[in-house]
Design a protein around this motif. Structure first.
Motif, PDB file in Angstrom:
ATOM      1  N   PHE A  36       0.825  -1.209   0.000  1.00  0.00           N
ATOM      2  CA  PHE A  36       0.000   0.000   0.000  1.00  0.00           C
ATOM      3  C   PHE A  36       0.857   1.257   0.000  1.00  0.00           C
ATOM      4  O   PHE A  36       0.504   2.252  -0.622  1.00  0.00           O
ATOM      5  N   VAL A  37       1.978   1.229   0.717  1.00  0.00           N
ATOM      6  CA  VAL A  37       2.878   2.388   0.737  1.00  0.00           C
ATOM      7  C   VAL A  37       3.448   2.635  -0.652  1.00  0.00           C
ATOM      8  O   VAL A  37       3.584   3.776  -1.100  1.00  0.00           O
ATOM      9  N   ARG A 112       3.010  13.170  10.137  1.00  0.00           N
ATOM     10  CA  ARG A 112       3.837  13.714   9.059  1.00  0.00           C
ATOM     11  C   ARG A 112       4.753  12.669   8.459  1.00  0.00           C
ATOM     12  O   ARG A 112       4.945  12.618   7.232  1.00  0.00           O
ATOM     13  N   GLU A 113       5.348  11.841   9.307  1.00  0.00           N
ATOM     14  CA  GLU A 113       6.371  10.906   8.851  1.00  0.00           C
ATOM     15  C   GLU A 113       5.842   9.516   8.541  1.00  0.00           C
ATOM     16  O   GLU A 113       6.608   8.653   8.114  1.00  0.00           O
ATOM     17  N   HIS A 114       4.540   9.313   8.757  1.00  0.00           N
ATOM     18  CA  HIS A 114       3.996   7.975   8.563  1.00  0.00           C
ATOM     19  C   HIS A 114       4.015   7.607   7.085  1.00  0.00           C
ATOM     20  O   HIS A 114       3.406   8.281   6.262  1.00  0.00           O
ATOM     21  N   VAL A 117       0.263   6.855   5.584  1.00  0.00           N
ATOM     22  CA  VAL A 117      -0.572   8.049   5.445  1.00  0.00           C
ATOM     23  C   VAL A 117       0.028   8.996   4.411  1.00  0.00           C
ATOM     24  O   VAL A 117      -0.655   9.484   3.505  1.00  0.00           O
ATOM     25  N   GLY A 118       1.327   9.256   4.538  1.00  0.00           N
ATOM     26  CA  GLY A 118       1.988  10.139   3.583  1.00  0.00           C
ATOM     27  C   GLY A 118       1.952   9.586   2.173  1.00  0.00           C
ATOM     28  O   GLY A 118       1.756  10.316   1.202  1.00  0.00           O
ATOM     29  N   GLY A 119       2.131   8.278   2.071  1.00  0.00           N
ATOM     30  CA  GLY A 119       2.096   7.650   0.758  1.00  0.00           C
ATOM     31  C   GLY A 119       0.748   7.752   0.095  1.00  0.00           C
ATOM     32  O   GLY A 119       0.642   8.040  -1.103  1.00  0.00           O
ATOM     33  N   LEU A 120      -0.310   7.543   0.879  1.00  0.00           N
ATOM     34  CA  LEU A 120      -1.655   7.641   0.316  1.00  0.00           C
ATOM     35  C   LEU A 120      -1.996   9.073  -0.071  1.00  0.00           C
ATOM     36  O   LEU A 120      -2.645   9.309  -1.095  1.00  0.00           O
ATOM     37  N   PRO A 125      -4.692  10.969  -3.096  1.00  0.00           N
ATOM     38  CA  PRO A 125      -5.267  11.812  -2.045  1.00  0.00           C
ATOM     39  C   PRO A 125      -6.786  11.744  -1.986  1.00  0.00           C
ATOM     40  O   PRO A 125      -7.375  11.907  -0.917  1.00  0.00           O
ATOM     41  N   GLU A 126      -7.421  11.469  -3.112  1.00  0.00           N
ATOM     42  CA  GLU A 126      -8.885  11.388  -3.115  1.00  0.00           C
ATOM     43  C   GLU A 126      -9.391  10.241  -2.253  1.00  0.00           C
ATOM     44  O   GLU A 126     -10.545  10.251  -1.803  1.00  0.00           O
ATOM     45  N   THR A 127      -8.545   9.237  -1.982  1.00  0.00           N
ATOM     46  CA  THR A 127      -8.934   8.129  -1.128  1.00  0.00           C
ATOM     47  C   THR A 127      -8.871   8.506   0.340  1.00  0.00           C
ATOM     48  O   THR A 127      -9.742   8.146   1.134  1.00  0.00           O
ATOM     49  N   LEU A 128      -7.841   9.255   0.718  1.00  0.00           N
ATOM     50  CA  LEU A 128      -7.604   9.548   2.127  1.00  0.00           C
ATOM     51  C   LEU A 128      -8.242  10.833   2.614  1.00  0.00           C
ATOM     52  O   LEU A 128      -8.693  10.906   3.751  1.00  0.00           O
ATOM     53  N   LEU A 129      -8.327  11.847   1.778  1.00  0.00           N
ATOM     54  CA  LEU A 129      -8.807  13.148   2.232  1.00  0.00           C
ATOM     55  C   LEU A 129     -10.196  13.125   2.867  1.00  0.00           C
ATOM     56  O   LEU A 129     -10.426  13.828   3.855  1.00  0.00           O
TER      57      LEU A 129
END
Length: 210
Positions: A36-37, A112-114, A117-120, A125-129
């Motif tokens: 996923f990353v 911030r460093e995850h 989360v950062g990768g998604l 971004p439309e998946t996570l936002l």
């Protein structure tokens, strides 16, 4: 919409459930996280995860479930690690003010460093936002209540009069999400020291508000 609602309850579950230790499940979830990353959720399949984990597709289905189950299990484990990181950061600190500052630093740094989360945010971004904005209700409440509970525990440990720390906890969550979504700011928050100074100046005074 049903899938999103289910995902939004993950954080609440992460705060109360203790998963059984299972080496094979961990192997599969490690592979899922890496997949996923690297490629995001939309482009990843159960077959991709199985190949990374060096197990059969049937094994993934039997041990974890379908793709939705795989995503949920992976995110649930990440949420547990997040909670453990924040707890560890504040555990030995003597005052509620110190705990608030260290907790805010740990929360912002972790997000911030995850890599997931950062990768998604970077890949899709439309998946996570939606989970950070309009549709984040249950996860937002769970995180707010988690932080409020930790602040309440610190009050008791110091023998202070108990006041409701929920407003401070909510502001911490809202500010963290805001800086994550839009890092452009007049505040200098480039390192832990700057984040801590921000928290001490702007968040700590809220503890005395009645």
């Amino acid at each position: 919409m049903a899938a999103r609602s289910a995902d939004e309850t993950l954080l609440a579950r992460a705060l109360v459930e203790i998963p059984p230790s299972d080496a094979l499940n961990e192997q599969i979830l490690d592979a899922a996280r890496e997949q996923f990353v690297t490629f995001g959720l939309r482009r990843s399949t159960v077959d991709d995860v199985a190949k990374r984990a060096k197990v059969s597709r049937v094994t993934v289905y039997r041990r974890i479930g379908n793709k939705d189950g795989l995503v949920s299990a992976c995110l649930l484990r990440e949420y547990r690690r997040f909670v453990a990181d924040v707890d560890e950061a504040v555990a030995s600190l003597p005052t509620i003010e110190d705990r608030l500052v260290a907790g805010f630093v740990a929360v912002l740094k972790h997000i911030r460093e995850h890599p997931l989360v950062g990768g998604l945010l970077r890949l899709e971004p439309e998946t996570l936002l939606p989970f950070l904005t309009l549709e984040s209700g249950p996860a937002f409440v769970a995180m707010r209540e988690y932080l409020a509970d930790r602040l309440r525990h610190a009050q008791r440990a110091e023998g202070r009069p108990e006041t409701d720390p929920t407003p401070v906890a909510e502001l911490m969550v809202r500010i963290t999400v805001s800086f994550l979504l839009n890092p452009v700011s007049c505040f200098e928050l480039d390192d832990d020291e700057q984040v801590g100074a921000f928290a001490r100046r702007y968040l700590v005074p809220l503890l005395s508000v009645r």
